[in-house]
Design an enzyme around this catalytic site. Structure first.
Site, PDB file in Angstrom:
ATOM      1  CE  LYS A   1      41.859  47.664  85.850  1.00  0.00           C
ATOM      2  NZ  LYS A   1      41.776  47.835  84.393  1.00  0.00           N
TER       3      LYS A   1
ATOM      4  CD  GLU B   1      34.318  61.324  88.201  1.00  0.00           C
ATOM      5  OE1 GLU B   1      33.085  61.255  88.014  1.00  0.00           O
ATOM      6  OE2 GLU B   1      35.148  61.269  87.296  1.00  0.00           O
TER       7      GLU B   1
ATOM      8  CD  GLU C   1      27.351  57.376  83.003  1.00  0.00           C
ATOM      9  OE1 GLU C   1      27.698  56.333  83.586  1.00  0.00           O
ATOM     10  OE2 GLU C   1      27.934  58.467  83.143  1.00  0.00           O
TER      11      GLU C   1
ATOM     12  CB  CYS D   1      31.314  60.871  84.397  1.00  0.00           C
ATOM     13  SG  CYS D   1      32.770  61.891  84.615  1.00  0.00           S
TER      14      CYS D   1
HETATM   15  P1  TAP Z   1      33.820  50.024  84.585  1.00  0.00           P
HETATM   16  O1  TAP Z   1      33.596  48.559  84.681  1.00  0.00           O
HETATM   17  O2  TAP Z   1      33.381  50.835  85.731  1.00  0.00           O
HETATM   18  O3  TAP Z   1      35.379  50.251  84.283  1.00  0.00           O
HETATM   19  C1  TAP Z   1      36.161  51.290  84.819  1.00  0.00           C
HETATM   20  C2  TAP Z   1      37.471  50.738  85.357  1.00  0.00           C
HETATM   21  O4  TAP Z   1      37.198  49.817  86.421  1.00  0.00           O
HETATM   22  C3  TAP Z   1      38.277  49.951  84.320  1.00  0.00           C
HETATM   23  O5  TAP Z   1      39.668  50.146  84.538  1.00  0.00           O
HETATM   24  C4  TAP Z   1      37.883  48.528  84.650  1.00  0.00           C
HETATM   25  O6  TAP Z   1      38.832  47.615  84.177  1.00  0.00           O
HETATM   26  C5  TAP Z   1      37.840  48.567  86.155  1.00  0.00           C
HETATM   27  N1  TAP Z   1      37.087  47.504  86.804  1.00  0.00           N
HETATM   28  C6  TAP Z   1      36.094  46.737  86.307  1.00  0.00           C
HETATM   29  N2  TAP Z   1      35.650  45.850  87.241  1.00  0.00           N
HETATM   30  C7  TAP Z   1      36.379  46.061  88.362  1.00  0.00           C
HETATM   31  C8  TAP Z   1      36.402  45.486  89.661  1.00  0.00           C
HETATM   32  N3  TAP Z   1      35.576  44.497  90.009  1.00  0.00           N
HETATM   33  N4  TAP Z   1      37.284  45.957  90.568  1.00  0.00           N
HETATM   34  C9  TAP Z   1      38.120  46.966  90.265  1.00  0.00           C
HETATM   35  N5  TAP Z   1      38.154  47.545  89.033  1.00  0.00           N
HETATM   36  C10 TAP Z   1      37.295  47.109  88.086  1.00  0.00           C
HETATM   37  O7  TAP Z   1      33.134  50.613  83.301  1.00  0.00           O
HETATM   38  P2  TAP Z   1      32.891  49.890  81.899  1.00  0.00           P
HETATM   39  O8  TAP Z   1      32.319  48.516  82.061  1.00  0.00           O
HETATM   40  O9  TAP Z   1      34.144  50.009  81.123  1.00  0.00           O
HETATM   41  O10 TAP Z   1      31.762  50.833  81.292  1.00  0.00           O
HETATM   42  C11 TAP Z   1      30.401  50.594  81.618  1.00  0.00           C
HETATM   43  C12 TAP Z   1      29.645  51.872  81.853  1.00  0.00           C
HETATM   44  O11 TAP Z   1      30.240  52.580  82.929  1.00  0.00           O
HETATM   45  C13 TAP Z   1      29.692  52.874  80.711  1.00  0.00           C
HETATM   46  O12 TAP Z   1      28.785  52.587  79.726  1.00  0.00           O
HETATM   47  C14 TAP Z   1      29.398  54.147  81.431  1.00  0.00           C
HETATM   48  O13 TAP Z   1      28.027  54.273  81.638  1.00  0.00           O
HETATM   49  C15 TAP Z   1      30.094  53.955  82.749  1.00  0.00           C
HETATM   50  N6  TAP Z   1      31.437  54.589  82.766  1.00  0.00           N
HETATM   51  C16 TAP Z   1      31.558  55.726  83.470  1.00  0.00           C
HETATM   52  C17 TAP Z   1      32.785  56.357  83.486  1.00  0.00           C
HETATM   53  C18 TAP Z   1      32.933  57.615  84.268  1.00  0.00           C
HETATM   54  S1  TAP Z   1      34.065  58.681  83.874  1.00  0.00           S
HETATM   55  N7  TAP Z   1      32.180  57.862  85.298  1.00  0.00           N
HETATM   56  C19 TAP Z   1      33.870  55.855  82.805  1.00  0.00           C
HETATM   57  C20 TAP Z   1      33.717  54.650  82.125  1.00  0.00           C
HETATM   58  C21 TAP Z   1      32.487  54.028  82.123  1.00  0.00           C
HETATM   59  P3  TAP Z   1      38.687  46.974  82.702  1.00  0.00           P
HETATM   60  O14 TAP Z   1      38.146  48.012  81.806  1.00  0.00           O
HETATM   61  O15 TAP Z   1      40.048  46.600  82.376  1.00  0.00           O
HETATM   62  O16 TAP Z   1      37.753  45.822  82.906  1.00  0.00           O
END
Ligand code: TAP
Length: 494
Positions: free
Chosen positions: A179, A254, A388, A288
């Site tokens: 996904k 990760e 973060e 990250c």
């Molecule tokens: P997340 O919610 O962690 O999103 C990452 C992935 O997880 C997306 O594909 C998301 O889908 C999915 N996801 C969300 N809720 C889930 C659940 N309950 N079960 C399974 N998968 C789920 O991150 P975000 O809200 O986009 O970003 C928030 C913060 O996370 C950022 O500001 C940053 O600090 C951190 N972040 C860290 C990383 C890395 S590389 N470590 C990457 C992104 C964000 P959808 O996006 O479709 O909802």
């Protein structure tokens, strides 16, 4: 020139075909440069996840038994196809995420191809062992695929993460339900299409754009998915662990980071200034492993900032599709607002904004842009030095001694990327040894390579991507005992 919308794949990829979601639902993916829609993409629900898992189950027996070299050959062909279609992939990635096109062309696309190529070559080189056990017995291990693997990836490097997650899993003989993030699905869908062209059998990879709270959550819960690999926030990682408990999935995480980037008083200052700008401002700081805590020895702090702040202010923001652009928009308006909210968080605790701190106006006002922002925090325990931010936002901290530097560097719950700048060889290795981190860069920052293990400790997650470690993550060990010429033990012999 923007991509013609008709050429952009916007359905789910299940069992080797593009199909609509069972519910018929779609979601618009936006261009973060001006928030206009690029395409309306099908949104997977639970029924689609079930269909994908069923397809993966059908494909698994033949895929795992295919000669490893043949699996590898498909990945090598895919790497060639990624290069052949590199310009299209680069534009798609820049359009959907806001990555400057120069980065998409020179980093994202080549790194994606290199990763598939590396694991294509690895497929028939990862092997079991023969163990020297007691006389009369032969004991050997088989490295077997885990089965159906769920993979959930975020929006910051969608193209590259297809390769980091899928390449080792496929080389090891697993089938995949992936996904991508709902806001950046386009390059992953194109990769799925190229996989079919490379000869990947139907059902081996299924690509399901969808909401994290629906499709992502269900993948994590699914009783027939044997492993979940996730990249994203620590909060979601925790939810995934809970969801995975039903069938005791293997979990690989990760997660976030708050990378310390330490500049000692004997560092090559020019190199440290340039490297520290790269550490935080590449990809608008949405990484990250970003060097988001810039730790300066007090003796060189002023001299360092005299060069660093003008450099930050001089970074060219603009349309990601313009080759001159050095920093594009953040990937969504919601995320831009979250990043900007940290300016007030810093100020509320006595922090000082040294550069940036807002959004640019003019032509960029409609987009998700944030100026390169440098903030001086009073304490390493302040929120901007602990949480973060995930944007072009660096928190400056100063230290007086190596001991204090280590206390600050190790003073968060995270432990992912870290860096240090010094000319003192002994200090460099001592600090590398003592950092609570999965990765350390000495006189450099943010290097990655498909052969080098990537992952974190503490709240940054567990498990490793890349290299032989990734192959271990995507296989399980079977121990086989053979009685060659041993006596049957005397117990229960009648
Ligand atoms: P997340 O919610 O962690 O999103 C990452 C992935 O997880 C997306 O594909 C998301 O889908 C999915 N996801 C969300 N809720 C889930 C659940 N309950 N079960 C399974 N998968 C789920 O991150 P975000 O809200 O986009 O970003 C928030 C913060 O996370 C950022 O500001 C940053 O600090 C951190 N972040 C860290 C990383 C890395 S590389 N470590 C990457 C992104 C964000 P959808 O996006 O479709 O909802």
């Amino acid at each position: 020139m923007p991509m013609p919308f008709s050429s952009i794949r916007h359905q789910l990829f299940i069992d080797g075909r593009f199909v609509d979601a069972e519910s018929g639902e779609t979601l618009a993916t936006l261009n973060p440069h001006d928030n206009t829609p690029i395409a309306h993409v099908a949104l997977a629900g639970k029924a689609d996840v079930d269909k994908a898992v069923a397809a993966a189950k059908r494909a698994f027996p033949a895929w795992r038994r295919m000669a490893a070299a043949d699996r590898g050959r498909i990945l090598l062909k895919l790497a060639d196809l990624i290069e052949a279609n590199g310009e299209e992939l680069a534009r798609l990635e820049s359009l959907d995420t806001g990555h400057p096109i120069r980065d998409s062309r020179r980093l994202d696309v080549p790194r994606t191809a290199a990763c598939f190529r590396y694991f294509g070559g690895m497929a028939d080189k990862f092997q079991g062992e023969t163990i020297p056990v007691e006389e009369g017995f032969l004991n050997y291990t088989l490295r077997e695929p885990v089965g159906i693997v769920g993979q959930v990836v975020p929006w910051n490097f969608p193209l590259m993460f297809t390769s980091w997650k899928m390449a080792p899993a496929l080389a090891a003989g697993n089938c995949i339900v992936m996904k991508p993030a709902e806001i950046t699905p386009l390059s992953s869908l194109r990769i799925a299409e190229l996989m079919a062209e490379a000869g990947l059998p139907p059902g081996v990879v299924n690509m399901l754009p969808g909401l994290g709270s629906v499709a992502g959550q269900y993948i994590a819960e699914h009783p027939e998915i044997a492993k979940i690999a996730f990249t994203g926030s620590t909060a979601t990682g925790r939810r995934i662990v809970q969801a995975s408990a039903g069938n005791l999935k293997k979990v690989q995480l990760e997660l976030g980071g708050k990378g310390p980037n330490i500049v000692f008083e004997d560092a090559n200052l020019q190199a440290a200034v340039n490297g520290s700008a790269w550490a935080i401002f590449h990809n608008q700081g949405q990484a990250c492993i970003a060097g988001s805590r810039l730790m300066l020895h007090e003796k060189i702090a002023d001299a360092f900032l005299e060069q660093f702040i003008p450099l930050a202010r001089s970074i060219r923001l603009g349309n990601p599709l313009d080759e001159q652009t050095e920093m594009g928009p953040l990937t969504s308006a919601q995320h831009r607002d979250r990043v900007l909210s940290y300016v007030e968080v810093a100020q509320a605790q006595g922090g000082e904004v040294l550069a940036g701190g807002g959004s640019p106006g003019g032509d960029l006002a409609q987009g998700c842009y944030v100026q390169p922002t440098v903030v001086h925090a009073r304490s390493y325990q302040d929120r901007v030095a602990q949480e973060e931010v995930f944007g072009p936002f660096v928190t400056v901290l100063t230290f007086k001694s190596d001991e204090e530097a280590m206390q600050i560097a190790n003073g968060t719950d995270y432990g992912l990327g870290s860096g240090l700048w010094t000319r003192d060889l002994q200090r460099a290795h001592k600090v590398a040894r003592d950092l609570h981190a999965g990765m350390v860069w000495i006189n450099s920052y943010k290097r990655v390579n498909p052969g080098s293990p990537f992952g974190g400790v503490g709240q940054s997650g567990y498990g490793r991507e890349m290299g032989f470690d990734a192959m271990r993550e995507y296989t399980q060990v079977k121990s086989v005992w053979v009685n060659v010429d041993a006596q049957i033990p005397p117990h229960f012999v009648r």
